[in-house]
Each structure stands twice: as structure tokens, then as C-alpha cells.
Design a protein around this motif. Structure first.
Motif, PDB file in Angstrom:
ATOM      1  N   ASN A 145      -6.981  -4.308  -5.118  1.00  0.00           N
ATOM      2  CA  ASN A 145      -8.067  -4.765  -3.892  1.00  0.00           C
ATOM      3  C   ASN A 145      -7.722  -4.520  -2.808  1.00  0.00           C
ATOM      4  O   ASN A 145      -7.873  -4.274  -1.864  1.00  0.00           O
ATOM      5  N   THR A 146      -6.303  -5.776  -3.048  1.00  0.00           N
ATOM      6  CA  THR A 146      -5.784  -6.329  -1.700  1.00  0.00           C
ATOM      7  C   THR A 146      -5.342  -5.131  -1.110  1.00  0.00           C
ATOM      8  O   THR A 146      -4.520  -5.433   0.633  1.00  0.00           O
ATOM      9  N   ARG A 147      -4.369  -4.394  -2.018  1.00  0.00           N
ATOM     10  CA  ARG A 147      -3.649  -3.422  -0.693  1.00  0.00           C
ATOM     11  C   ARG A 147      -4.166  -2.191  -0.028  1.00  0.00           C
ATOM     12  O   ARG A 147      -4.158  -1.789   0.838  1.00  0.00           O
ATOM     13  N   LEU A 148      -5.725  -1.888  -0.719  1.00  0.00           N
ATOM     14  CA  LEU A 148      -6.685  -1.149  -0.180  1.00  0.00           C
ATOM     15  C   LEU A 148      -7.035  -1.754   1.283  1.00  0.00           C
ATOM     16  O   LEU A 148      -7.178  -1.126   2.141  1.00  0.00           O
ATOM     17  N   ALA A 149      -7.526  -3.573   1.433  1.00  0.00           N
ATOM     18  CA  ALA A 149      -7.674  -3.800   2.456  1.00  0.00           C
ATOM     19  C   ALA A 149      -6.737  -4.234   3.540  1.00  0.00           C
ATOM     20  O   ALA A 149      -7.273  -3.661   4.583  1.00  0.00           O
ATOM     21  N   GLU A 150      -5.874  -4.127   3.130  1.00  0.00           N
ATOM     22  CA  GLU A 150      -4.505  -3.645   4.294  1.00  0.00           C
ATOM     23  C   GLU A 150      -4.330  -2.525   4.474  1.00  0.00           C
ATOM     24  O   GLU A 150      -4.306  -2.547   5.599  1.00  0.00           O
ATOM     25  N   VAL A 151      -4.767  -1.575   4.272  1.00  0.00           N
ATOM     26  CA  VAL A 151      -4.684  -0.367   4.888  1.00  0.00           C
ATOM     27  C   VAL A 151      -5.591   0.144   5.748  1.00  0.00           C
ATOM     28  O   VAL A 151      -5.929   0.702   6.269  1.00  0.00           O
ATOM     29  N   GLU A 152      -7.076  -0.189   5.090  1.00  0.00           N
ATOM     30  CA  GLU A 152      -8.151   0.198   5.802  1.00  0.00           C
ATOM     31  C   GLU A 152      -8.223  -0.761   7.278  1.00  0.00           C
ATOM     32  O   GLU A 152      -8.794  -0.774   8.008  1.00  0.00           O
ATOM     33  N   ALA A 153      -7.319  -2.076   7.291  1.00  0.00           N
ATOM     34  CA  ALA A 153      -7.479  -3.593   8.626  1.00  0.00           C
ATOM     35  C   ALA A 153      -6.715  -2.704   9.029  1.00  0.00           C
ATOM     36  O   ALA A 153      -5.792  -3.338  10.619  1.00  0.00           O
ATOM     37  N   ALA A 154      -5.285  -1.428   8.406  1.00  0.00           N
ATOM     38  CA  ALA A 154      -4.002  -1.262   9.419  1.00  0.00           C
ATOM     39  C   ALA A 154      -4.478  -0.679  10.582  1.00  0.00           C
ATOM     40  O   ALA A 154      -5.158  -0.129  10.903  1.00  0.00           O
ATOM     41  N   ALA A 155      -3.404  -1.295  12.087  1.00  0.00           N
ATOM     42  CA  ALA A 155      -3.640  -0.901  12.216  1.00  0.00           C
ATOM     43  C   ALA A 155      -2.589   0.774  13.291  1.00  0.00           C
ATOM     44  O   ALA A 155      -2.002   0.801  12.070  1.00  0.00           O
ATOM     45  N   VAL A 156      -3.056   1.683  14.167  1.00  0.00           N
ATOM     46  CA  VAL A 156      -2.277   2.569  14.088  1.00  0.00           C
ATOM     47  C   VAL A 156      -0.957   2.996  14.257  1.00  0.00           C
ATOM     48  O   VAL A 156      -0.433   3.620  12.757  1.00  0.00           O
ATOM     49  N   GLU A 157      -0.628   2.103  14.565  1.00  0.00           N
ATOM     50  CA  GLU A 157       1.230   2.233  14.825  1.00  0.00           C
ATOM     51  C   GLU A 157       2.240   1.402  13.063  1.00  0.00           C
ATOM     52  O   GLU A 157       2.851   1.792  12.481  1.00  0.00           O
ATOM     53  N   ASP A 158       0.775   0.739  11.927  1.00  0.00           N
ATOM     54  CA  ASP A 158       0.989   0.426  11.152  1.00  0.00           C
ATOM     55  C   ASP A 158       0.740   0.621   9.888  1.00  0.00           C
ATOM     56  O   ASP A 158       0.345   0.384   8.540  1.00  0.00           O
ATOM     57  N   TYR A 159       0.108   1.624  10.145  1.00  0.00           N
ATOM     58  CA  TYR A 159      -1.232   2.775   9.322  1.00  0.00           C
ATOM     59  C   TYR A 159      -0.110   3.469   8.289  1.00  0.00           C
ATOM     60  O   TYR A 159      -0.082   3.453   6.743  1.00  0.00           O
ATOM     61  N   ARG A 160       1.006   4.053   8.307  1.00  0.00           N
ATOM     62  CA  ARG A 160       2.002   5.164   7.335  1.00  0.00           C
ATOM     63  C   ARG A 160       2.463   3.927   6.763  1.00  0.00           C
ATOM     64  O   ARG A 160       2.633   4.106   5.890  1.00  0.00           O
ATOM     65  N   ARG A 161       2.812   3.060   6.941  1.00  0.00           N
ATOM     66  CA  ARG A 161       3.268   1.358   6.314  1.00  0.00           C
ATOM     67  C   ARG A 161       2.754   0.986   4.971  1.00  0.00           C
ATOM     68  O   ARG A 161       2.822   0.721   3.662  1.00  0.00           O
ATOM     69  N   HIS A 162       1.504   0.470   5.899  1.00  0.00           N
ATOM     70  CA  HIS A 162       0.167   0.197   4.677  1.00  0.00           C
ATOM     71  C   HIS A 162      -0.095   1.114   3.274  1.00  0.00           C
ATOM     72  O   HIS A 162      -0.669   0.970   1.975  1.00  0.00           O
ATOM     73  N   ASP A 163       0.205   2.350   4.281  1.00  0.00           N
ATOM     74  CA  ASP A 163      -0.403   3.563   3.168  1.00  0.00           C
ATOM     75  C   ASP A 163       0.380   3.521   1.801  1.00  0.00           C
ATOM     76  O   ASP A 163      -0.098   4.246   1.128  1.00  0.00           O
ATOM     77  N   THR A 164       2.023   3.985   2.222  1.00  0.00           N
ATOM     78  CA  THR A 164       2.821   3.860   1.895  1.00  0.00           C
ATOM     79  C   THR A 164       3.162   3.056   0.339  1.00  0.00           C
ATOM     80  O   THR A 164       2.743   3.128  -0.552  1.00  0.00           O
ATOM     81  N   ASP A 165       2.349   1.792   1.301  1.00  0.00           N
ATOM     82  CA  ASP A 165       2.261   0.905   0.678  1.00  0.00           C
ATOM     83  C   ASP A 165       1.136   0.574  -1.047  1.00  0.00           C
ATOM     84  O   ASP A 165       1.482   0.514  -2.199  1.00  0.00           O
ATOM     85  N   PHE A 166      -0.033   1.436  -0.725  1.00  0.00           N
ATOM     86  CA  PHE A 166      -0.970   1.055  -1.627  1.00  0.00           C
ATOM     87  C   PHE A 166      -0.505   2.416  -2.330  1.00  0.00           C
ATOM     88  O   PHE A 166      -0.994   1.916  -3.843  1.00  0.00           O
TER      89      PHE A 166
END
Length: 250
Positions: A145-166
């Protein structure tokens, strides 16, 4: 990200900074460090873990690590800094590749785009279904759930990194280090293609809805719903990439 900070230890961190087992320790170390930069495990302005810790984690000598860092420095990826607060800092800021550059990456793939898609589906669907079948502990549920929240809150420039981590978190929770490592390599190749595409807010919103559906299916311990949710999510990026690269559906 605070300048000079060390990277957070997450699933991508563990998948990239794993023990070097190849015959050529120098080349494999260079590849691992480059993978960390390309996957966003260590972003511009951050520093790699301390030399002693990183050498121990990779299972190599500090001499080999220094040689690999020197090669990356000469290529313009990193900058060693001395003194208090020093270390090896990532200085390379990757430009968004063009469609032509993405096509060149595509032509280097063994088996082509469809082979890459098929392999990713086997890995990601398999990991998600296993989680749905075995269930998660309360700590694992919280992490997902934490990883989900991080990717949902990610800015466009950080999105790919958080998506990969999810996605790598799902693989990590499946309990196979080999799976996490292999998926990290596949995600890096996929990201090299996706990074050439413009990121549209509407697409990211739709992707996040699908992420939440995946998590809900896993937490409900519903393998069939998990398989369908992950399959639909992967299909979306496959359709976009085929259209962008001009690759017809087989």
C-alpha cells in the motif's frame, strides 16, 4: 530528493546491487552501476552507497569497484568528491530519447518487442498470482500500500521510477530474489522504450487506477482477478508502445 542523499533501499535497490557472479567482475560491476542510474535507483544529485558497503554488497574488491567508478566518471555519469560529505555522486541527467533512439534500442533486443512483452507478462503476472495465492503478512500489505501511495503521488518527472518500484515490490514480495533481479533487467529495457514517449496526465491517471485494482485483487487473495488486472495493465503499455514505435500487433 535532497542533494547528496544516498538512495533509499527498496526493491529496485536490492535487485540491482546484488552479488556479482559473472566471469568479468569489472564489466558486470559497470553494468550494475549503470542499471542503478537508468532505473532511477540513484538519481542525479544522489550518491552511491559508501565504497566499503557497496563493494561488500556486490561481492567484489574495492579495487574493482574503483575501476568501474572511474570508467563511469570518464563517460560522464558520476563524479567522485572528496572530503566530508564526499562519495560518488550521479551527475548524468538523461535527456528524453527520441523515437529514432527508441527504435535503435528496439533493434538491439534479442527476440524483438513481442519477446520482451511476453517475458514481462510471465514474470509480472506470475509474481502477482503467487501473492494472491499465498497471501501477505500485515507488514507486506502495508509495504504494498505504501508503494501504491508513492506512485499515485509521484510527480511526472519521478513517475517512472516509482512505477518501477511498485512493480518490483510485487516481485520482491513473491519471495524470489531471482525473479526480482530478472524483472529489474526487463523493466530497464522496457523503460528505455517508454522514456521516449511523452507522459500524458490522463494516461498516468488511468495507470494508477489499474495499479489500485491490482493491489485490491492481490489483497483479496483472488488469483483470477489479479491475473486479469495485471494483464490489462500490461496490455495498455504494450498498445501505446506498438503505436509509438510503429510495430504492428502480431
Amino acid at each position: 530528493m535532497q542533494d547528496g542523499a544516498e538512495p533509499q533501499v527498496g526493491p529496485a535497490f536490492g535487485a540491482v546491487f546484488r552479488t556479482v557472479r559473472g566471469g568479468n567482475a569489472f564489466e558486470e560491476t559497470v553494468e550494475r552501476l549503470l542499471s542503478a542510474i537508468k532505473l532511477g535507483v540513484v538519481v542525479p544529485g544522489e550518491r552511491f552507497p559508501a565504497e566499503r558497503d557497496l563493494a561488500a554488497r556486490l561481492g567484489i574488491s574495492r579495487i574493482t569497484l574503483r575501476e568501474a567508478i572511474r570508467a563511469l566518471q570518464e563517460a560522464g555519469y558520476v563524479e567522485p568528491r572528496r572530503g566530508r560529505g564526499g562519495g560518488t555522486f550521479v551527475t548524468y541527467v538523461p535527456p528524453r530519447p527520441s523515437r529514432e533512439e527508441a527504435l535503435r534500442v528496439l533493434h538491439t533486443l534479442d527476440g524483438g518487442l513481442e519477446d520482451l512483452f511476453a517475458f514481462r507478462r510471465v514474470l509480472e503476472v506470475g509474481a502477482g498470482v503467487r501473492l494472491a495465492e499465498t497471501g501477505l503478512t500485515s507488514e507486506q500489505r502495508q509495504l504494498l500500500n505504501t508503494r501504491l501511495a508513492e506512485v499515485e503521488a509521484a510527480a511526472v518527472e519521478d513517475y517512472r521510477r516509482h512505477d518501477t518500484d511498485f512493480h518490483l515490490t510485487i516481485a520482491e514480495l513473491a519471495g524470489s530474489a531471482s525473479l526480482s533481479t530478472t524483472l529489474a533487467d526487463v523493466r530497464m529495457r522496457i523503460n528505455e522504450l517508454l522514456n521516449a514517449m511523452p507522459m500524458l496526465a490522463r494516461n498516468l491517471e488511468h495507470s494508477n487506477v489499474q495499479h489500485r485494482t491490482i493491489v485490491e485483487a492481490i489483497l483479496a487473495q483472488d488469483p483470477d482477478a489479479t491475473r486479469a488486472a495485471i494483464g490489462e495493465h500490461l496490455e495498455g503499455s504494450e498498445v501505446l508502445l506498438r503505436a509509438f514505435l510503429g510495430e504492428p500487433r502480431p
